[in-house]
Scaffold this motif. Structure first.
Motif, mmCIF file in Angstrom:
data_model
loop_
_atom_site.group_PDB
_atom_site.id
_atom_site.type_symbol
_atom_site.label_atom_id
_atom_site.label_comp_id
_atom_site.label_asym_id
_atom_site.label_seq_id
_atom_site.Cartn_x
_atom_site.Cartn_y
_atom_site.Cartn_z
ATOM 1 N N ALA A 329 0.829 -1.216 0.000
ATOM 2 C CA ALA A 329 0.000 0.000 0.000
ATOM 3 C C ALA A 329 0.858 1.259 0.000
ATOM 4 N N SER A 330 2.098 1.135 0.480
ATOM 5 C CA SER A 330 2.946 2.331 0.585
ATOM 6 C C SER A 330 3.559 2.734 -0.744
ATOM 7 N N GLN A 331 3.518 1.859 -1.726
ATOM 8 C CA GLN A 331 4.307 2.103 -2.939
ATOM 9 C C GLN A 331 3.764 3.167 -3.880
ATOM 10 N N ASP A 332 2.731 2.773 -4.637
ATOM 11 C CA ASP A 332 2.369 3.568 -5.805
ATOM 12 C C ASP A 332 1.779 4.941 -5.498
ATOM 13 N N ALA A 333 0.784 4.950 -4.575
ATOM 14 C CA ALA A 333 0.119 6.227 -4.313
ATOM 15 C C ALA A 333 1.118 7.214 -3.719
ATOM 16 N N THR A 334 1.952 6.734 -2.803
ATOM 17 C CA THR A 334 2.893 7.644 -2.151
ATOM 18 C C THR A 334 3.947 8.123 -3.155
ATOM 19 N N THR A 335 4.425 7.203 -4.001
ATOM 20 C CA THR A 335 5.433 7.594 -4.993
ATOM 21 C C THR A 335 4.841 8.626 -5.957
ATOM 22 N N SER A 336 3.605 8.380 -6.351
ATOM 23 C CA SER A 336 2.983 9.314 -7.283
ATOM 24 C C SER A 336 2.808 10.685 -6.621
ATOM 25 N N ALA A 337 2.431 10.696 -5.328
ATOM 26 C CA ALA A 337 2.275 11.979 -4.623
ATOM 27 C C ALA A 337 3.611 12.701 -4.535
ATOM 28 N N VAL A 338 4.676 11.950 -4.240
ATOM 29 C CA VAL A 338 5.991 12.593 -4.114
ATOM 30 C C VAL A 338 6.426 13.168 -5.469
ATOM 31 N N THR A 339 6.195 12.410 -6.528
ATOM 32 C CA THR A 339 6.582 12.873 -7.867
ATOM 33 C C THR A 339 5.837 14.168 -8.221
ATOM 34 N N TRP A 340 4.517 14.161 -7.987
ATOM 35 C CA TRP A 340 3.740 15.370 -8.275
ATOM 36 C C TRP A 340 4.202 16.538 -7.408
ATOM 37 N N ALA A 341 4.514 16.231 -6.139
ATOM 38 C CA ALA A 341 4.914 17.304 -5.226
ATOM 39 C C ALA A 341 6.180 17.994 -5.736
ATOM 40 N N PHE A 342 7.193 17.201 -6.127
ATOM 41 C CA PHE A 342 8.440 17.804 -6.628
ATOM 42 C C PHE A 342 8.166 18.631 -7.889
ATOM 43 N N GLN A 343 7.358 18.073 -8.765
ATOM 44 C CA GLN A 343 7.060 18.763 -10.030
ATOM 45 C C GLN A 343 6.301 20.082 -9.768
ATOM 46 N N LEU A 344 5.270 20.003 -8.936
ATOM 47 C CA LEU A 344 4.444 21.194 -8.696
ATOM 48 C C LEU A 344 5.215 22.269 -7.918
ATOM 49 N N LEU A 345 6.099 21.836 -7.030
ATOM 50 C CA LEU A 345 6.891 22.829 -6.288
ATOM 51 C C LEU A 345 7.874 23.531 -7.222
ATOM 52 N N ALA A 346 8.437 22.774 -8.167
ATOM 53 C CA ALA A 346 9.345 23.409 -9.133
ATOM 54 C C ALA A 346 8.569 24.377 -10.023
ATOM 55 N N ASP A 347 7.329 24.008 -10.365
ATOM 56 C CA ASP A 347 6.527 24.873 -11.242
ATOM 57 C C ASP A 347 5.958 26.092 -10.510
ATOM 58 N N ASN A 348 5.911 26.010 -9.172
ATOM 59 C CA ASN A 348 5.313 27.108 -8.386
ATOM 60 C C ASN A 348 6.320 27.607 -7.346
ATOM 61 N N PRO A 349 7.332 28.388 -7.802
ATOM 62 C CA PRO A 349 8.405 28.803 -6.882
ATOM 63 C C PRO A 349 7.897 29.591 -5.682
ATOM 64 N N ASP A 350 6.765 30.284 -5.832
ATOM 65 C CA ASP A 350 6.245 31.043 -4.673
ATOM 66 C C ASP A 350 5.819 30.084 -3.557
#
Ligand code: HEM
Length: 481
Positions: A329-350
């Motif tokens: 249960a820890s694998q896919d959803a958490t990995t996908s959340a982490v991936t989106w988080a890094f991407q969205l933080l890079a896209d939203n520097p503020d």
């Protein structure tokens, strides 16, 4: 014309009452010829195909969906390569729509209320729709329990996610992040597809939280590869027999390897806890709690109002199979959340700047300070970011049907904007509202919700003060697939 010929042919042999077959020369000729067999088989196949359509129409009734099912395979090809647009057209076709794959009739719910109803009706809806799951996770795995048996088993697991337990887990996770970040920095800024690296850090963090140092590093690496094999076998439709070489066969062998290793760890932990040594991971806490209930000792903790002990004794195999499901249960959803988080933080520097500011405050500008559970709890803005990432971007990875509930503009104005403030004190959204189904609802609601939020908050918190990163856009990086 064809039917009268068939009739004639059958009329040419007789079975006498004494039981021996007396065939006329004409009928002998007919039996030698494959034609009647072919015709009978043809009839049977045609009958089955008609029955398949009738059965499909009877189940479908007024639901939107194709009027005729593709013979035998149904929507197999679509289900093997599902697309977000495909889901979208289903949701837009009505509150309920349907699709059939082989003989499996699937009803798709697109409203929040219907999804909640389904998840709250365990008598009618089971959480597992993939047949291979039974073979891979083993039929006696607790995740297949239903009703009271499930509720009772789950009560025994609550002790693993209390505040007292989460306090033990945070430093373990932080240590794993630091080790992985060091390796990432050694890549020297190389442009990489990071999703697999995010998966590794996430799996490693959970493996260490669950088992501490009981699993040797080389075995941990093997376990990571084996989990990939398990995921690969979880297709909606699989070859029905787990023959050598099939994906399900590989997944079953992988499960066996993982469970055997987990059983070894359970044995060591039981010995350590019996000697009264300190708890170093989830497994230790669970076993210590079992010792407490069998010895009648009072469980101690500073959150006495919460569950501080398990409810019964768990056999080694039960422990190993349960931790197998946790890691799964820890694998896919958490990995996908982490991936989106890094991407969205890079896209939203503020937003990233605000995360960094909060981290500096919580850590008193000391970025090497050990992070505690209390510090993690006080990272309010970083937690908002995590909730926003999971609600809007991550959720299709878990149960695609939750997307419409989380994109309801009445509950989430401008749902496609990345806006962590919507989960802030003055925001309109709340992670306890009925639309926030990221972690499901009902009796099977995610057991690791607080754990998962803490894990991702800790990860992006530490990354924000230790790393800098860019999102190199590719054709696929904006797509939800
Ligand atoms: C971002 C991360 C995660 C998301 C979005 C997520 C979401 C979900 C969802 C939607 C369900 C199904 C609920 C239902 O059927 O109503 C679920 C079940 C479950 N999750 Fe999670 N999960 C996450 C992480 C985790 C982690 C890290 C763990 C383990 C530590 C975990 C353990 C479980 C378990 C054991 C169940 C089954 C509960 C039961 O059947 O009683 N999850 N999760």
């Amino acid at each position: 014309m064809a039917s009268s010929r068939i009739f004639d042919m059958f009329a040419q042999y007789t079975i006498p009452l004494n039981g021996t077959t007396s065939l006329t020369p004409a009928s002998v000729r007919l039996l030698e010829s494959p034609a009647p067999v072919t015709i009978v088989v043809g009839f049977l196949v045609a009958g089955l195909l008609v029955w398949e359509q009738v059965s499909y129409r009877r189940k479908k009734q007024h639901l939107p969906g194709p009027d005729v099912k593709q013979p035998i395979i149904g929507a197999l090809l679509e289900s093997l390569h599902p697309t977000f647009d495909g889901y979208l057209s289903k949701w837009n076709s009505g509150p309920l729509s349907c699709v059939s794959v082989f003989n499996r009739f699937i009803v798709i719910a697109s409203t929040c209320d219907l999804s909640r109803k389904i998840l709250n009706s365990p008598t009618f809806a089971e959480p597992c729709i993939i047949d291979a799951m039974w073979k891979i996770l083993e039929p006696d795995n607790w995740v297949f329990l239903m009703g009271k048996a499930h509720v009772d088993y789950r009560k025994g697991l609550n002790v693993l996610f209390t505040r007292r337990a989460l306090r033990i887990y945070v430093p373990i996770q932080q240590k794993v992040y630091a080790e992985h970040f060091k390796k990432w920095l050694q890549l020297g800024g190389k442009q990489e597809r990071y999703q697999m690296l995010f998966r590794e850090v996430n799996l490693d963090a959970s493996l260490r939280v669950f088992f501490g140092d009981y699993i040797p590093t080389d075995v941990a690496e093997q376990i990571s590869v084996k989990y990939l094999r398990i995921t690969a076998a979880l297709e909606l439709v699989n070859f029905p027999l787990a023959l050598p070489g099939t994906k399900v066969w590989h997944a079953m062998r992988s499960r066996k390897y993982i469970v055997d290793e987990f059983l070894k760890a359970v044995k060591i932990s039981r010995e350590r806890m019996a000697r009264g040594e300190p708890e170093s991971c989830m497994l230790d806490g669970w076993i210590k709690s079992m010792i407490d209930i069998t010895s009648g000792a009072t469980a101690k903790g500073d959150d006495e109002e919460n569950v501080t002990r398990t409810t019964r004794y768990f056999e080694d195999r039960e422990v190993a199979l349960t931790l197998l499901t946790f890691l799964f249960a820890s694998q896919d959803a958490t990995t996908s959340a982490v991936t989106w988080a890094f991407q969205l933080l890079a896209d939203n520097p503020d937003v990233l700047a605000k995360v960094r500011q909060e981290q500096a405050e919580v850590r008193n500008d000391d970025y090497d300070k050990e992070v505690t559970y209390e510090m993690l709890e006080s990272m309010l803005y970083t937690r908002q970011v995590v909730k926003e990432v999971m609600s809007i971007w991550n959720v299709t990875m878990v149960i695609p049907t939750f997307w419409p509930a989380l994109h309801d503009p009445e509950v989430y104005p401008n749902p496609d904007n990345f806006d962590p403030d919507r989960f802030g004190p003055n925001g309109s959204a709340s992670d306890t509202a009925k639309n926030y189904m990221v972690f499901g609802c009902g009796p099977h609601v995610c057991l690791g919700k607080e754990y998962a939020i803490g894990l991702i908050t800790g990860l992006i918190g530490q990354a924000s003060v230790k790393l800098d990163w860019e999102h190199v856009k590719t054709e696929d990086s904006e797509k939800i697939i």
